[in-house]
Scaffold this motif. Structure first.
Motif, PDB file in Angstrom:
ATOM      1  N   GLN A 100       0.866  -1.123  -0.017  1.00 29.93           N
ATOM      2  CA  GLN A 100      -0.002   0.071   0.097  1.00 29.93           C
ATOM      3  C   GLN A 100       0.747   1.289  -0.012  1.00 29.93           C
ATOM      4  N   THR A 101       0.882   1.880  -0.988  1.00 32.71           N
ATOM      5  CA  THR A 101       1.936   3.093  -1.177  1.00 32.71           C
ATOM      6  C   THR A 101       1.488   4.261  -0.324  1.00 32.71           C
ATOM      7  N   PRO A 102       2.357   5.160   0.226  1.00 34.01           N
ATOM      8  CA  PRO A 102       1.945   6.424   0.631  1.00 34.01           C
ATOM      9  C   PRO A 102       0.942   7.241  -0.236  1.00 34.01           C
ATOM     10  N   GLU A 103       1.244   7.148  -1.411  1.00 34.78           N
ATOM     11  CA  GLU A 103       0.476   7.904  -2.405  1.00 34.78           C
ATOM     12  C   GLU A 103      -1.080   7.290  -2.805  1.00 34.78           C
ATOM     13  N   GLY A 104      -1.204   6.061  -1.967  1.00 34.03           N
ATOM     14  CA  GLY A 104      -2.728   5.626  -2.498  1.00 34.03           C
ATOM     15  C   GLY A 104      -2.671   4.194  -2.991  1.00 34.03           C
ATOM     16  N   PRO A 105      -2.356   4.354  -4.329  1.00 38.65           N
ATOM     17  CA  PRO A 105      -2.408   2.873  -5.011  1.00 38.65           C
ATOM     18  C   PRO A 105      -1.433   1.867  -4.177  1.00 38.65           C
ATOM     19  N   HIS A 148     -17.657  -8.180 -13.764  1.00 38.00           N
ATOM     20  CA  HIS A 148     -15.997  -8.203 -14.110  1.00 38.00           C
ATOM     21  C   HIS A 148     -15.543  -7.283 -15.165  1.00 38.00           C
ATOM     22  N   GLY A 149     -14.300  -6.613 -14.823  1.00 36.64           N
ATOM     23  CA  GLY A 149     -13.868  -5.660 -15.551  1.00 36.64           C
ATOM     24  C   GLY A 149     -12.343  -5.759 -15.686  1.00 36.64           C
ATOM     25  N   GLY A 150     -11.570  -4.789 -15.909  1.00 31.09           N
ATOM     26  CA  GLY A 150     -10.233  -4.535 -15.916  1.00 31.09           C
ATOM     27  C   GLY A 150      -9.758  -3.473 -15.113  1.00 31.09           C
ATOM     28  N   PRO A 151      -8.377  -3.487 -14.774  1.00 26.87           N
ATOM     29  CA  PRO A 151      -7.858  -2.846 -13.832  1.00 26.87           C
ATOM     30  C   PRO A 151      -7.862  -1.093 -14.148  1.00 26.87           C
ATOM     31  N   SER A 152      -8.144  -1.003 -15.304  1.00 24.59           N
ATOM     32  CA  SER A 152      -8.419   0.681 -15.622  1.00 24.59           C
ATOM     33  C   SER A 152      -9.714   0.934 -15.222  1.00 24.59           C
ATOM     34  N   ASP A 153     -10.649  -0.010 -15.008  1.00 25.49           N
ATOM     35  CA  ASP A 153     -12.138   0.503 -14.837  1.00 25.49           C
ATOM     36  C   ASP A 153     -12.264   1.089 -13.307  1.00 25.49           C
ATOM     37  N   PRO A 154     -13.375   2.178 -13.332  1.00 24.65           N
ATOM     38  CA  PRO A 154     -13.622   2.697 -12.124  1.00 24.65           C
ATOM     39  C   PRO A 154     -13.937   1.706 -11.222  1.00 24.65           C
ATOM     40  N   LYS A 155     -14.222   2.069 -10.053  1.00 22.43           N
ATOM     41  CA  LYS A 155     -14.415   1.128  -8.814  1.00 22.43           C
ATOM     42  C   LYS A 155     -15.798   0.366  -9.126  1.00 22.43           C
ATOM     43  N   SER A 157     -17.306  -0.406 -11.700  1.00 23.26           N
ATOM     44  CA  SER A 157     -17.434  -1.257 -13.229  1.00 23.26           C
ATOM     45  C   SER A 157     -16.522  -2.194 -13.087  1.00 23.26           C
ATOM     46  N   ARG A 158     -15.941  -2.822 -11.936  1.00 24.05           N
ATOM     47  CA  ARG A 158     -14.906  -4.055 -11.825  1.00 24.05           C
ATOM     48  C   ARG A 158     -15.047  -4.522 -10.710  1.00 24.05           C
ATOM     49  N   HIS A 159     -14.541  -5.810 -10.460  1.00 22.80           N
ATOM     50  CA  HIS A 159     -14.497  -6.642  -9.306  1.00 22.80           C
ATOM     51  C   HIS A 159     -13.268  -6.018  -8.911  1.00 22.80           C
ATOM     52  N   ALA A 160     -13.177  -5.545  -7.366  1.00 25.44           N
ATOM     53  CA  ALA A 160     -12.008  -4.991  -6.592  1.00 25.44           C
ATOM     54  C   ALA A 160     -10.769  -6.057  -6.953  1.00 25.44           C
ATOM     55  N   GLY A 161     -10.965  -7.208  -7.048  1.00 25.43           N
ATOM     56  CA  GLY A 161      -9.712  -8.068  -7.347  1.00 25.43           C
ATOM     57  C   GLY A 161      -9.322  -8.178  -8.556  1.00 25.43           C
ATOM     58  N   ASP A 162     -10.058  -7.461  -9.733  1.00 26.16           N
ATOM     59  CA  ASP A 162      -9.683  -7.739 -11.012  1.00 26.16           C
ATOM     60  C   ASP A 162      -8.249  -6.761 -10.971  1.00 26.16           C
ATOM     61  N   LEU A 163      -7.131  -7.631 -11.592  1.00 26.03           N
ATOM     62  CA  LEU A 163      -5.941  -7.001 -11.579  1.00 26.03           C
ATOM     63  C   LEU A 163      -5.317  -7.213 -13.032  1.00 26.03           C
ATOM     64  N   GLY A 164      -6.095  -7.701 -13.963  1.00 30.63           N
ATOM     65  CA  GLY A 164      -5.664  -7.682 -15.366  1.00 30.63           C
ATOM     66  C   GLY A 164      -4.780  -9.044 -15.612  1.00 30.63           C
ATOM     67  N   ASN A 165      -3.850  -8.876 -16.644  1.00 33.35           N
ATOM     68  CA  ASN A 165      -3.193  -9.864 -17.117  1.00 33.35           C
ATOM     69  C   ASN A 165      -1.850  -9.753 -16.880  1.00 33.35           C
ATOM     70  N   ARG A 177       4.749  -5.972 -12.673  1.00 34.72           N
ATOM     71  CA  ARG A 177       4.553  -4.818 -11.368  1.00 34.72           C
ATOM     72  C   ARG A 177       3.236  -4.189 -11.763  1.00 34.72           C
ATOM     73  N   ILE A 178       2.017  -4.214 -11.064  1.00 35.30           N
ATOM     74  CA  ILE A 178       0.913  -3.790 -11.252  1.00 35.30           C
ATOM     75  C   ILE A 178       0.724  -2.741 -10.443  1.00 35.30           C
ATOM     76  N   VAL A 179       0.123  -1.455 -10.846  1.00 30.34           N
ATOM     77  CA  VAL A 179      -0.240  -0.427  -9.958  1.00 30.34           C
ATOM     78  C   VAL A 179      -1.697  -0.086 -10.031  1.00 30.34           C
ATOM     79  N   ASP A 180      -2.493  -0.547  -9.007  1.00 31.64           N
ATOM     80  CA  ASP A 180      -3.946  -0.538  -8.908  1.00 31.64           C
ATOM     81  C   ASP A 180      -4.543   0.490  -7.904  1.00 31.64           C
ATOM     82  N   ASN A 181      -5.474   1.137  -8.534  1.00 28.94           N
ATOM     83  CA  ASN A 181      -6.037   2.296  -7.526  1.00 28.94           C
ATOM     84  C   ASN A 181      -7.399   1.996  -6.954  1.00 28.94           C
ATOM     85  N   VAL A 182      -7.884   0.666  -6.778  1.00 31.26           N
ATOM     86  CA  VAL A 182      -9.110   0.174  -6.197  1.00 31.26           C
ATOM     87  C   VAL A 182      -8.834  -0.753  -4.951  1.00 31.26           C
TER      88      VAL A 182
END
Length: 283
Positions: A100-105, A148-155, A157-165, A177-182
């Motif tokens: 969990q980064t200090p910046e939020g993602p 189900h959606g992708g990591p670029s979709d807003p909260k 519009s996707r499962h929180a657990g969807d981290l893409g490929n 290295r995946i950066v996720d905002n949800v």
């Protein structure tokens, strides 16, 4: 550029060779993707946007010494040791770290071996129940009840657990290295993370399962997400579980034959109450 801080132990021996250390630090700082590299409290602290496995390879090649990752991230961190759980013919094994980064993602950093070449979906699942291997980990973590959606979709519009490929090379290794905002680390500890047999279409396909799991197929490897040490939070060097020191452990399997030197089977018991023991070196 969102960076992470890594605490990298380097086997410099009982006395650090200053010339080798300075050369290593200088060459690391010259690498694209590395913001800073300093020697602190017996380890090299690297601030980077590169995957941790790539940083370890760089430290090893630049120093000519063995290197292991001792701490990941400044703030709350977690880790999952994933494997095929005897579900498949192939032996898939790897590690995914979360910070969990200090910046939020949230940063999901991993290296997985044994995959077929190509794209594979990565998802956080509801439970950490491995009683039936990857069959009992539940659905994708989805607290908002979204499709189900992708990591670029807003909260919403996707499962929180969807981290893409992630993408495995011709040798079956995926480094990412995946950066996720949800996702948030404190919401996923105790749950599980899985890698699927196929590519995730991110909910944009025409298959009946596209809005369920991205038509990515069944998991080929999974593991429970557990709390782990951040940088300089773990000064210990021996596993209480089997007494293997951190340098020996790097070149040994996680468990089973070859893990422990047979002529020293009680080393963990003898060392169990010293300040140099930690519960498990790899986390």
């Amino acid at each position: 550029m969102l960076t992470s801080k890594l605490e990298v132990l380097v086997d410099f021996g009982p006395k650090v060779d200053t010339e080798t250390l300075n050369k290593t630090l200088s060459e690391l700082k010259a690498q694209e993707g590395i913001k800073e590299a300093v020697y602190k409290d017996g380890a090299i602290l690297v601030e980077t946007c590169l995957p941790s496995s790539q940083v370890l390879e760089l430290v090893t090649s630049k120093s000519g010494k063995r290197a292991v990752l001792q701490g990941f991230g400044e703030t709350q961190s977690a880790v999952a040791m994933i494997s095929s759980q005897s579900c498949c013919k192939s032996q898939v094994m790897g590690v995914i770290r979360f910070q969990q980064t200090p910046e939020g993602p949230l940063v999901a950093d991993g290296s997985i071996d044994g995959l077929t070449a190509g794209s594979h979906g990565v998802h956080v699942h509801d439970t950490g129940d491995l009683s039936q291997g990857c069959k009992s980990i539940g659905d994708h973590y989805n607290p908002c009840g979204a499709p189900h959606g992708g990591p670029s979709d807003p909260k919403g519009s996707r499962h929180a657990g969807d981290l893409g490929n992630i993408v495995a090379d011709e040798n079956g290794r995926a480094t990412f290295r995946i950066v996720d905002n949800v996702l948030k680390v404190w919401d996923i500890i105790g749950r599980s993370v899985a890698v699927t047999e196929g590519r995730d279409d991110l909910g944009r396909g025409y298959s009946p399962t596209s809005k369920i799991d991205g038509d990515s197929g069944t998991p080929v490897a999974c593991g429970i997400i557990a709390r782990s040490a951040g940088i300089f939070q773990n000064p210990k060097r021996i596993c209480a579980c089997d007494g293997v020191v951190v340098w020996d452990e790097k070149d040994r399997p996680l468990a089973g034959k070859g893990r422990r030197v047979e002529d020293k089977p009680k080393r963990c018991c003898q060392q169990e109450h010293t300040e140099h023991v930690k519960p498990c070196c790899r986390v």
